[in-house]
Design an enzyme around this catalytic site. Structure first.
Site: not given
Ligand code: FE
Length: 174
Positions: A160, A140, A88
């Site tokens: 996607c 998050c 992330c």
């Molecule tokens: Fe995150």
């Protein structure tokens, strides 16, 4: 600090259980420590809007924090073939392995499964006059993209993703 205490307590508990001897007790202690590790990994990260804006580029912020979509074929990752893990961009949680990446032809980085099911959260998204399934970071709440059921085996899913919401971390092939 409380997390450290929890980890310390778990380690002590695991050590105490292991010390009792016997296969079954050993298995239990492994489960205890594995479970607490998992919990720690997906502990929520939250920042103010101003902090996210500060930490991210304008495009990363627009995609990950404002549910934007990058242009197809614009990400450096859509046809990237490096070996490693896509994390992330906001909090660093591991999301997708290069092992699960495939060429979908859509112009967005596509994967058939996340690294772990509980590292992403899936939510109905009713925008754009249709119902899609939004995919968010479990730690998050960053918007990552959408998941569709037209992917390849073994899952037939197509995650996607927006490359702007991901950060590739190279890893040696095992
Ligand atoms: Fe995150």
């Amino acid at each position: 600090m409380p997390k450290m205490l929890l980890i310390a307590a778990t380690v002590l508990a695991a050590a105490a259980l292991a010390g009792c001897g016997g296969g079954r007790t050993g298995a239990e202690s492994r489960e205890v420590s594995k479970g607490s590790k998992e919990k720690a990994m997906i502990e929520k990260v939250s920042k103010s809007d101003a902090q996210w804006r500060e930490a991210l580029t304008p495009q990363q912020y627009s995609v990950a924090r404002q549910k934007g979509t990058e242009h197809a074929f614009s990400s450096e990752y859509y046809n990237f073939k490096g070996h490693g893990v896509y994390t992330c961009v906001c909090c660093g949680l591991e999301l997708f392995s290069s092992e699960a990446k495939y060429e979908s032809g859509t112009g967005w980085p596509s994967f058939y499964e996340p690294v772990k099911k509980d590292h992403v959260v899936e939510k109905p998204d009713h925008s754009l006059l249709t119902t899609r399934t939004e995919v968010l970071c479990a730690r998050c709440d960053a918007h990552l993209g959408h998941v569709f059921d037209d992917g390849p085996e073994p899952t037939r899913l197509r995650y996607c993703m927006n490359g702007a919401a991901l950060k590739f971390v190279p890893r040696e092939k095992p």
